[in-house]
Design an enzyme around this catalytic site. Structure first.
Site, mmCIF file in Angstrom:
data_model
loop_
_atom_site.group_PDB
_atom_site.id
_atom_site.type_symbol
_atom_site.label_atom_id
_atom_site.label_comp_id
_atom_site.label_asym_id
_atom_site.label_seq_id
_atom_site.Cartn_x
_atom_site.Cartn_y
_atom_site.Cartn_z
ATOM 1 N N GLY A 80 31.545 27.450 -50.006
ATOM 2 C CA GLY A 80 32.569 26.960 -49.283
ATOM 3 C C GLY A 80 32.513 27.228 -47.615
ATOM 4 N N ARG A 144 27.118 23.646 -53.247
ATOM 5 C CA ARG A 144 27.503 24.444 -54.395
ATOM 6 C C ARG A 144 26.272 24.520 -55.388
ATOM 7 N NH1 ARG A 144 31.731 27.795 -53.687
ATOM 8 N NH2 ARG A 144 33.697 26.863 -52.609
ATOM 9 N N ASP A 175 28.034 34.140 -55.277
ATOM 10 C CA ASP A 175 27.347 33.182 -56.153
ATOM 11 C C ASP A 175 26.030 32.911 -55.316
ATOM 12 O OD1 ASP A 175 28.891 33.350 -58.487
ATOM 13 O OD2 ASP A 175 30.178 31.621 -57.630
ATOM 14 N N LYS A 201 28.651 35.380 -46.298
ATOM 15 C CA LYS A 201 29.751 34.505 -45.885
ATOM 16 C C LYS A 201 30.901 34.434 -46.888
ATOM 17 C CE LYS A 201 30.390 31.309 -48.009
ATOM 18 N NZ LYS A 201 30.290 30.171 -48.839
ATOM 19 N N THR A 202 32.183 34.361 -46.705
ATOM 20 C CA THR A 202 33.169 33.705 -47.572
ATOM 21 C C THR A 202 34.563 34.069 -46.853
ATOM 22 O OG1 THR A 202 34.193 33.628 -49.778
ATOM 23 C CG2 THR A 202 33.068 35.538 -49.308
ATOM 24 N N ILE A 203 35.351 33.139 -46.798
ATOM 25 C CA ILE A 203 36.598 33.668 -46.330
ATOM 26 C C ILE A 203 37.552 34.710 -47.335
ATOM 27 C CG2 ILE A 203 36.948 31.263 -44.964
ATOM 28 C CD1 ILE A 203 39.022 30.722 -47.337
ATOM 29 N N ASP A 204 37.043 34.542 -48.637
ATOM 30 C CA ASP A 204 37.783 35.059 -49.508
ATOM 31 C C ASP A 204 37.670 36.726 -49.309
ATOM 32 O OD1 ASP A 204 37.724 32.659 -50.567
ATOM 33 O OD2 ASP A 204 37.035 32.981 -52.448
ATOM 34 N N ARG A 251 39.627 32.593 -54.163
ATOM 35 C CA ARG A 251 39.185 32.063 -55.458
ATOM 36 C C ARG A 251 39.581 33.147 -56.610
ATOM 37 N NH1 ARG A 251 34.025 30.089 -56.032
ATOM 38 N NH2 ARG A 251 33.258 32.272 -56.607
ATOM 39 N N ARG A 426 39.211 27.029 -42.969
ATOM 40 C CA ARG A 426 37.874 27.452 -43.394
ATOM 41 C C ARG A 426 36.883 27.002 -42.220
ATOM 42 N NH1 ARG A 426 36.182 25.974 -49.305
ATOM 43 N NH2 ARG A 426 35.935 23.958 -48.494
HETATM 44 P P1 FBP Z 1 33.144 30.603 -51.339
HETATM 45 O O1 FBP Z 1 33.154 31.754 -52.218
HETATM 46 O O2 FBP Z 1 31.796 29.848 -51.691
HETATM 47 O O3 FBP Z 1 32.945 31.018 -49.780
HETATM 48 O O4 FBP Z 1 34.257 29.680 -51.466
HETATM 49 C C1 FBP Z 1 35.577 29.983 -51.212
HETATM 50 C C2 FBP Z 1 36.532 29.073 -51.439
HETATM 51 O O5 FBP Z 1 37.280 28.797 -49.984
HETATM 52 C C3 FBP Z 1 37.626 29.808 -52.317
HETATM 53 O O6 FBP Z 1 38.747 30.403 -51.631
HETATM 54 C C4 FBP Z 1 38.361 28.567 -52.880
HETATM 55 O O7 FBP Z 1 38.843 28.492 -54.012
HETATM 56 C C5 FBP Z 1 36.935 27.695 -52.844
HETATM 57 O O8 FBP Z 1 36.259 27.869 -52.015
HETATM 58 C C6 FBP Z 1 37.329 26.025 -53.029
HETATM 59 O O9 FBP Z 1 35.957 25.458 -53.188
HETATM 60 P P2 FBP Z 1 35.993 23.860 -52.765
HETATM 61 O O10 FBP Z 1 35.406 23.784 -51.366
HETATM 62 O O11 FBP Z 1 34.731 23.375 -53.620
HETATM 63 O O12 FBP Z 1 37.035 23.140 -52.819
#
Ligand code: FBP
Length: 549
Positions: A80, A144, A175, A201-204, A251, A426
């Protein structure tokens, strides 16, 4: 191409670096610490990663003893979007050029699949300059796809060899860095001469540990959500007629929800990890929310704010077990299941699930049932961003309040509005913190490669201090691994960092939440500031400030 006035002004921003890198450049000598262990399942991880297990943590304090030859490297953005990805690439590019002006950087397109399919661009100064300090991953795109099979790895190695690339940088979350770890091990095993380095990386915000204080993008995204929540709080407090239920991305872990709660002080915030720890049911959560609605109504306040973490349903013990069972069932019957129509899918699952789970599944609203059966992502995760938990909660709270009203136990008026804040944050222009942090991560990644290291995650620490006091280095990817169930099998993966219920940020929230529920102590963080006084422009997240003092 037309750009906005803010973009033009941000293009001139010079990201700050840790002092060691700002002084000596990126050609650095790696100071090695003691050998490391994986966070859990040490025997399994050691057996699976014989060539990269146990590497030491490294830091960069002094320049390299001898000049380093030109390096050809390839980079991907994976998973993401998160604010600051472009600055990681800019830092990496500048770092490689600083090591040796003859170095070259290739960007593989669309995430890991670009490495497999050999789709790439070659960066030059003008290309990179267009993306400095901008949000988004559009410089090369992301994806992904999972790098998993030996066939994939062999293609990656062959493609890199054909271009003369000797290092791959994977910018991703847990991942994607699991991919990086597996690829690094394979490249050593095959004597490929290709180094693999990751960037967190990840906003989460769930890729963190003792050595990784934050994943990039979390700061900017939570600031964007904080601004929007603050605006809604003002609106609620002005109109005094709506309850706003706001689902927030993240997530799995509730770091974003907790950070936003600390930033904005809403009436109710659900934290999935607490729900799991207390083994709460959906009914209990609904009763708790309704109780606050009732109490506020009695005080003449038919309005309020509820923050809901995106992954909530996965943390309800019963639903968690159900999702686990569904994951295994769908993985084992993928072909049959995919060929069925929607109604037949529901029937198939209801018949195949064990009795108790089947009953729990049947009891869910139809929309949620369908969302739980939607495609998993390539890593086997339920796509929780598509599950409308906030709407489910509104429906259930409304129904309970109706019952209470009929019994004369509640006299208020409940009118609810639902929101989902995720994609909005994001690709925001990175905050100064993320702009500096990302550039430093990319620059540090070039130092790791320059030092000939593989199987490492670029690490920049001491983040609550000013950037010149940040500590640059690397931590072994195997150190973060454990074994987990994915697609019905036990697999080595990087362990996600969940909200710690005995951690200081959560305790701070607990100490205040009753007050925030009853009173209107809303905070209004306002938009991210890029120019102006440092105490407004350079602040890090509240979570790190509380965690690290
Ligand atoms: P990453 O863990 O790859 O950084 O993605 C996080 C995220 O933004 C989650 O918060 C969200 O559930 C998911 O990606 C959404 O995925 P997509 O962009 O495939 O809809």
């Amino acid at each position: 191409m037309a750009i906005s006035p803010l973009q033009a002004a941000r293009a001139a921003y010079k990201p700050k670096l840790p002092k060691s890198l700002a002084t000596h450049g990126s050609a650095m000598k790696a100071a090695m610490g003691a050998p490391t262990q994986s966070v859990a399942d040490q025997d399994d991880i050691k057996a699976l990663f014989p060539n990269s297990y146990g590497l030491p943590v490294v830091t960069f304090d002094a320049p390299a003893d001898t000049p380093i030859a030109a390096i050809k490297a390839g980079v991907i953005l994976s998973g993401g979007q998160a604010p600051g990805g472009h600055n990681v690439i800019a830092g990496l590019y500048d770092g490689l050029k600083k090591i040796n002006a003859g170095s070259e950087l290739y960007g593989f397109l669309g995430g890991p699949s670009g490495l497999i399919d050999n789709k790439y661009v070659k960066f030059d100064d003008a290309f990179i300059d267009r993306y400095r300090n901008t949000g988004g991953f559009d410089i090369i795109g992301s994806g992904r796809t999972k790098l998993e099979t030996e066939e994939d790895f062999d293609k990656v190695i062959a493609n890199c060899k054909a271009l003369g690339i000797t290092a791959i940088i994977i910018i991703g979350g847990d991942d994607s860095n699991t991919n990086a770890c597996v690829l690094a091990e394979y490249c050593v095993k095959k004597n490929s001469g290709i180094l693999v380095v990751g960037c967190p990386k990840t906003i989460d915000g769930d890729m963190k540990n003792e050595w990784v204080e934050a994943s990039f993008g979390f700061d900017t995204a939570s600031k964007v959500y904080g601004e929007l929540i603050g605006n809604i709080q003002r609106d609620a407090n002005s109109a005094k007629k709506y309850w706003h239920f706001i689902k927030l991305m993240g997530r799995s872990a509730s770091h974003i929800a907790l950070e936003c709660a600390l930033k904005t002080q809403p009436n109710i915030t659900l934290i999935s990890e607490e729900v799991q720890e207390k083994k709460m049911t959906l009914t209990q959560i609904v009763e708790d929310i309704a109780a606050v609605v009732k109490k506020r109504a009695a005080a003449g306040k038919d309005f309020g704010i509820v923050l809901v973490p995106e992954g909530l349903l996965e943390f309800l013990p019963k639903t968690q077990a159900l999702i686990g069972e569904l994951n295994d069932l769908l993985a084992a019957n993928a072909e049959t299941f995919d060929a069925l129509e929607d109604d037949a899918k529901l029937k198939f699952v209801t018949e195949k699930l064990p009795e108790e789970m089947s009953a729990a599944f049947t009891g869910l609203p139809l929309t949620i049932k369908k969302q739980l059966l939607a495609d998993r992502d390539p890593h086997g995760n339920v796509q929780v961003s598509r599950i409308e938990t906030e709407k489910l909660l509104i429906e259930m709270v409304e129904a309970l309040l109706k019952e209470w009203k009929a019994k004369g136990e509640y006299k208020g008026k409940f009118s609810a509005v639902n929101h989902f804040f995720g994609y909005e944050g994001r690709c925001a222009a990175p905050s100064n913190f993320d702009a500096d942090y990302c550039y430093s991560l990319g620059y540090t990644a070039s130092s790791l490669i320059g030092a000939g290291l593989t199987g490492y995650l670029s690490s920049v620490r001491n983040l609550t201090k000013s950037a010149d006091r940040w500590i640059a280095g690397g931590i072994p990817l195997t150190m973060m691994m454990n074994m987990e169930r994915r697609h019905g099998k036990s697999k080595p993966v990087i362990k996600k960092a969940l909200v710690e219920l005995d951690g200081k940020p959560f305790k701070e929230f607990v100490a205040n939440r009753d007050k925030w529920a009853a009173d209107d102590e809303y905070l209004y963080p306002g938009p991210i500031q890029y120019f102006g006084p440092s105490e407004v422009c350079d602040i890090t997240t509240t979570t790190i400030q509380i965690e690290r003092g």
